[in-house]
Design a protein around this motif. Structure first.
Motif, PDB file in Angstrom:
ATOM      1  N   GLY A 137       0.812  -1.211   0.000  1.00  0.00           N
ATOM      2  CA  GLY A 137       0.000   0.000   0.000  1.00  0.00           C
ATOM      3  C   GLY A 137       0.845   1.260   0.000  1.00  0.00           C
ATOM      4  N   GLU A 138       1.917   1.262   0.787  1.00  0.00           N
ATOM      5  CA  GLU A 138       2.791   2.429   0.815  1.00  0.00           C
ATOM      6  C   GLU A 138       3.408   2.688  -0.555  1.00  0.00           C
ATOM      7  OE1 GLU A 138       5.403   3.061   4.357  1.00  0.00           O
ATOM      8  OE2 GLU A 138       4.649   1.094   4.961  1.00  0.00           O
ATOM      9  N   VAL A 139       3.876   1.632  -1.203  1.00  0.00           N
ATOM     10  CA  VAL A 139       4.537   1.806  -2.495  1.00  0.00           C
ATOM     11  C   VAL A 139       3.530   2.202  -3.565  1.00  0.00           C
ATOM     12  CG1 VAL A 139       5.858   0.636  -4.287  1.00  0.00           C
ATOM     13  CG2 VAL A 139       6.435   0.282  -1.896  1.00  0.00           C
ATOM     14  N   ARG A 140       2.335   1.635  -3.519  1.00  0.00           N
ATOM     15  CA  ARG A 140       1.324   2.037  -4.495  1.00  0.00           C
ATOM     16  C   ARG A 140       0.914   3.497  -4.287  1.00  0.00           C
ATOM     17  NH1 ARG A 140      -0.530  -1.770  -7.854  1.00  0.00           N
ATOM     18  NH2 ARG A 140      -0.161  -3.960  -7.322  1.00  0.00           N
ATOM     19  N   PHE A 141       0.810   3.938  -3.046  1.00  0.00           N
ATOM     20  CA  PHE A 141       0.547   5.354  -2.789  1.00  0.00           C
ATOM     21  C   PHE A 141       1.644   6.207  -3.407  1.00  0.00           C
ATOM     22  CE2 PHE A 141       1.730   9.076  -0.281  1.00  0.00           C
ATOM     23  CZ  PHE A 141       0.572   9.832  -0.355  1.00  0.00           C
ATOM     24  N   SER A 182      -6.118   6.200 -14.739  1.00  0.00           N
ATOM     25  CA  SER A 182      -6.594   4.850 -14.413  1.00  0.00           C
ATOM     26  C   SER A 182      -5.597   4.131 -13.516  1.00  0.00           C
ATOM     27  CB  SER A 182      -6.834   4.052 -15.696  1.00  0.00           C
ATOM     28  OG  SER A 182      -7.908   4.594 -16.439  1.00  0.00           O
ATOM     29  N   LEU A 183      -4.320   4.262 -13.817  1.00  0.00           N
ATOM     30  CA  LEU A 183      -3.290   3.647 -12.981  1.00  0.00           C
ATOM     31  C   LEU A 183      -3.235   4.315 -11.614  1.00  0.00           C
ATOM     32  CD1 LEU A 183      -0.886   1.772 -12.481  1.00  0.00           C
ATOM     33  CD2 LEU A 183       0.577   3.481 -13.607  1.00  0.00           C
ATOM     34  N   ILE A 184      -3.287   5.634 -11.580  1.00  0.00           N
ATOM     35  CA  ILE A 184      -3.232   6.363 -10.314  1.00  0.00           C
ATOM     36  C   ILE A 184      -4.378   5.947  -9.402  1.00  0.00           C
ATOM     37  CG2 ILE A 184      -3.483   8.649  -9.266  1.00  0.00           C
ATOM     38  CD1 ILE A 184      -2.036   9.786 -11.743  1.00  0.00           C
ATOM     39  N   ILE A 185      -5.575   5.932  -9.934  1.00  0.00           N
ATOM     40  CA  ILE A 185      -6.749   5.600  -9.128  1.00  0.00           C
ATOM     41  C   ILE A 185      -6.690   4.153  -8.657  1.00  0.00           C
ATOM     42  CG2 ILE A 185      -9.264   5.328  -9.189  1.00  0.00           C
ATOM     43  CD1 ILE A 185      -9.304   7.786 -11.050  1.00  0.00           C
ATOM     44  N   ARG A 190      -6.134   0.527  -4.013  1.00  0.00           N
ATOM     45  CA  ARG A 190      -5.445  -0.578  -3.340  1.00  0.00           C
ATOM     46  C   ARG A 190      -4.759  -0.079  -2.069  1.00  0.00           C
ATOM     47  NH1 ARG A 190      -5.320  -5.512  -1.433  1.00  0.00           N
ATOM     48  NH2 ARG A 190      -3.221  -6.433  -1.381  1.00  0.00           N
ATOM     49  N   ALA A 191      -4.165   1.090  -2.127  1.00  0.00           N
ATOM     50  CA  ALA A 191      -3.506   1.643  -0.939  1.00  0.00           C
ATOM     51  C   ALA A 191      -4.504   1.879   0.183  1.00  0.00           C
ATOM     52  CB  ALA A 191      -2.786   2.942  -1.299  1.00  0.00           C
ATOM     53  N   ILE A 192      -5.667   2.392  -0.146  1.00  0.00           N
ATOM     54  CA  ILE A 192      -6.700   2.650   0.868  1.00  0.00           C
ATOM     55  C   ILE A 192      -7.135   1.345   1.533  1.00  0.00           C
ATOM     56  CG2 ILE A 192      -9.102   3.395   1.156  1.00  0.00           C
ATOM     57  CD1 ILE A 192      -8.470   5.533  -1.052  1.00  0.00           C
ATOM     58  N   GLU A 193      -7.202   0.261   0.764  1.00  0.00           N
ATOM     59  CA  GLU A 193      -7.581  -1.039   1.319  1.00  0.00           C
ATOM     60  C   GLU A 193      -6.566  -1.573   2.310  1.00  0.00           C
ATOM     61  OE1 GLU A 193      -7.994  -3.716  -1.909  1.00  0.00           O
ATOM     62  OE2 GLU A 193      -9.832  -2.824  -2.690  1.00  0.00           O
ATOM     63  N   THR A 194      -5.306  -1.271   2.105  1.00  0.00           N
ATOM     64  CA  THR A 194      -4.237  -1.967   2.837  1.00  0.00           C
ATOM     65  C   THR A 194      -3.524  -1.116   3.886  1.00  0.00           C
ATOM     66  OG1 THR A 194      -2.669  -1.415   1.071  1.00  0.00           O
ATOM     67  CG2 THR A 194      -3.796  -3.539   0.917  1.00  0.00           C
ATOM     68  N   VAL A 221      -7.202  13.971  -6.824  1.00  0.00           N
ATOM     69  CA  VAL A 221      -7.209  13.422  -8.180  1.00  0.00           C
ATOM     70  C   VAL A 221      -8.578  13.620  -8.822  1.00  0.00           C
ATOM     71  CG1 VAL A 221      -7.209  11.235  -9.466  1.00  0.00           C
ATOM     72  CG2 VAL A 221      -5.328  11.764  -7.900  1.00  0.00           C
ATOM     73  N   TYR A 222      -9.646  13.270  -8.108  1.00  0.00           N
ATOM     74  CA  TYR A 222     -11.000  13.453  -8.652  1.00  0.00           C
ATOM     75  C   TYR A 222     -11.285  14.924  -8.945  1.00  0.00           C
ATOM     76  CZ  TYR A 222     -12.353   8.598  -7.605  1.00  0.00           C
ATOM     77  OH  TYR A 222     -12.452   7.235  -7.590  1.00  0.00           O
ATOM     78  N   MET A 223     -10.846  15.814  -8.062  1.00  0.00           N
ATOM     79  CA  MET A 223     -11.059  17.240  -8.287  1.00  0.00           C
ATOM     80  C   MET A 223     -10.294  17.723  -9.513  1.00  0.00           C
ATOM     81  SD  MET A 223     -10.980  18.963  -4.487  1.00  0.00           S
ATOM     82  CE  MET A 223     -11.447  20.581  -5.111  1.00  0.00           C
ATOM     83  N   THR A 224      -9.055  17.281  -9.648  1.00  0.00           N
ATOM     84  CA  THR A 224      -8.224  17.726 -10.759  1.00  0.00           C
ATOM     85  C   THR A 224      -8.790  17.232 -12.083  1.00  0.00           C
ATOM     86  OG1 THR A 224      -6.293  17.678  -9.292  1.00  0.00           O
ATOM     87  CG2 THR A 224      -5.870  17.753 -11.655  1.00  0.00           C
ATOM     88  N   ARG A 225      -9.243  15.975 -12.121  1.00  0.00           N
ATOM     89  CA  ARG A 225      -9.905  15.441 -13.313  1.00  0.00           C
ATOM     90  C   ARG A 225     -11.167  16.238 -13.652  1.00  0.00           C
ATOM     91  NH1 ARG A 225      -9.963   9.464 -14.413  1.00  0.00           N
ATOM     92  NH2 ARG A 225     -12.201   9.535 -14.011  1.00  0.00           N
ATOM     93  N   SER A 226     -11.826  16.736 -12.617  1.00  0.00           N
ATOM     94  CA  SER A 226     -13.080  17.455 -12.817  1.00  0.00           C
ATOM     95  C   SER A 226     -12.877  18.849 -13.386  1.00  0.00           C
ATOM     96  CB  SER A 226     -13.837  17.542 -11.491  1.00  0.00           C
ATOM     97  OG  SER A 226     -14.168  16.252 -11.018  1.00  0.00           O
TER      98      SER A 226
END
Length: 502
Positions: A137-141, A182-185, A190-194, A221-226
């Motif tokens: 999770g840390e590395v994916r973050f 898509s990769l970022i999200i 996954r990071a949030i889960e772990t 991320v969601y805000m920036t995409r928006s």
């Protein structure tokens, strides 16, 4: 307080990892022989964190300096920040631009390598699955963090989500921002889960990424995409995901892990690190060999000010003046101005009337031996920022109450700053200006302007008013993105196309 010493590992561990795609990645024999014990995996994880060391400097050089907060034209000679501030078309080889690309991809390569080794060897070496999950999770973050940084600066990117050979890397083109997202999200989900909450870490590890730092980044991320696309292939997609962002921010608020501090200065106090405002920070520690302190406090501070106080040269070079437009946005009683901005000084017989940002400087903590060894962490995400971002989501149509979740938050922030007048019916424009005053010097302004969709209008008007030395180029929408570094274009001609406008 004991700190993470992950910065140290970046000096030596896995130092063969390159910053350019034409180099041998760290995926070969070195990794195969290195990752043998749980201690090795801890060191490897720290090496991924180590790449964040230059992140604060990058924000100050590429976001703060690019924005309307600073009028950082040079008094003479050529300074690396001048082309950034003045919107020069010839900055593809600028060292700040090159570093943004290369450092982030160094972090991505290390993250990819670590995830592969964790997949192949982790279960045999680290028997506790919860620990393995946390490490993943840390590395994916961090990989998401690096990609998001790149995306906001450069737009389209080569997606490298696994260990690749040199020849394979040379065949990977840039992908559209939607694919990078898509990769970022995916990584952040996954990071949030772990990942645990901050309270789930031992004291020595509380500076690591946690569940809510991942949620904060995902909300941003969601805000920036928006944000609107603005006719460039950048981070804005006009996706209208304000409600998705709001849900992440509400989860953080409801966790009760964080709090709004009553004193503005206490947020940045050297003796109050990891305070309740801090959702995620980059950790530094001074006095070690090799040096693992921070460098960002002096980046916007002129050498002559340090010398006027009796200190030696600190490396800030010439002054990068605060824009007169920004100074005029503060009222006299606003404590954020006096805390964050130095209003002129005298060096010898020379009076410097211009102001500069000193937000992160405590003159009782000036390093005695090296300007790169300041003993202060950099707060990447803080609670007040979250509250204001939540208000922005509501003003953009997410469910919420204007009076209690927008006006009340803005007035709470203003009251802490010493302002007695209250606002009602706060607009997007007013919120944008309040963020400017609150977060000055923290590197958010450039991205706020882009996300608001007002960057072209605001910057054109600002240049016309502020550029008294007539040194800045006309602003064009293409300058929302930075150029792909020339060194990357030269690695394999034709693989990448330069961003328009450069």
């Amino acid at each position: 307080m004991k700190k993470l010493f992950y910065i140290l590992l970046g000096v030596s561990l896995l130092s063969s990892c390159d910053m350019e795609l034409d180099q041998q990645p760290i995926s070969a024999a070195t990794s195969e022989t290195f990752f043998q014990t749980a201690h090795d995996f801890n060191q490897g994880l720290n090496a991924v964190y180590a790449v964040t060391r230059g992140y604060p400097d990058r924000l100050l050089n590429l976001s703060e300096t690019r924005s309307d907060n600073l009028y950082a034209v040079s008094d003479g000679g050529v300074r690396d920040w001048e082309g950034i501030n003045s919107f020069h078309r010839t900055i593809a080889s600028n060292p700040y631009v090159v570093d943004a690309w290369q450092s982030n991809y160094t972090g991505i390569f290390r993250a990819n390598n670590y995830l592969e080794q964790l997949q192949n060897k982790g279960e045999a070496v680290i028997t506790d699955q919860a620990v393995r999950n946390r490490m993943e999770g840390e590395v994916r973050f961090l990989r998401a963090f690096f990609y998001f940084d790149l995306l906001r600066y450069f737009g389209k990117l080569p997606i490298i989500d696994k260990v690749v050979s040199n020849n394979e890397a040379m065949e990977i083109p840039r992908s559209a921002p939607a694919d990078v997202y898509s990769l970022i999200i995916s990584d952040l989900e996954r990071a949030i889960e772990t990942l645990p909450a901050p309270s789930g870490y031992a004291t020595a590890d509380k500076g690591r990424a946690n569940k809510f730092s991942a949620k904060m980044l995902l909300g941003l991320v969601y805000m920036t995409r928006s944000g609107p696309a603005l006719d460039v292939e950048g981070a804005g997609l006009g996706s209208n995901e304000w409600s998705k962002a709001l849900a992440q921010f509400n989860d953080i608020i409801q966790s009760n892990e964080f709090a709004f501090l009553n004193s503005y200065s206490s947020i940045f106090n050297y003796d109050n690190e990891r305070n309740k405002e801090v959702i995620f920070n980059i950790e530094y520690s001074s006095g070690s060999t090799p040096i693992v302190g921070s460098t960002f406090p002096w980046v916007l501070v002129p050498d002559t000010w340090f010398q006027s106080l009796g200190f030696g040269t600190q490396g800030g070079l010439m002054i990068r003046p605060v824009a007169e437009d920004l100074l005029a946005k503060y009222v006299d009683e606003d404590v954020r101005k006096s805390f964050s901005i130095q209003n002129g000084y005298t060096y010898g017989n020379v009076v410097e009337p211009r102001s500069f940002i000193k937000k992160f400087v405590d003159i009782t903590k000036v390093p005695k031996t090296s300007r790169t060894d300041w003993p202060i962490n950099f707060i990447v995400y803080r609670y007040t920022d979250l509250l204001l971002l939540k208000a922005e989501c509501i003003l953009n149509g997410a469910a919420g109450n204007q009076a209690t979740e927008v006006d009340a938050v803005v007035n709470q922030v203003r009251a802490r700053a010493g302002l007695t007048t209250t606002l009602s019916g706060v607009t997007k424009a007013q919120l944008l200006e309040e963020r400017r005053r609150e977060l000055v010097g923290e590197g958010t302004r450039w991205f706020d302007l882009i996300r608001s969709g007002q960057v072209e209008t605001i910057m054109k008007a600002w240049i016309a008013k502020e550029d008294v030395q007539n040194q800045m180029e006309d602003f064009k929408k293409e300058y929302i993105l930075y150029p792909v570094p020339q060194s990357e274009l030269d690695t394999k001609p034709g693989l990448y196309q330069q961003n328009p406008g450069y």
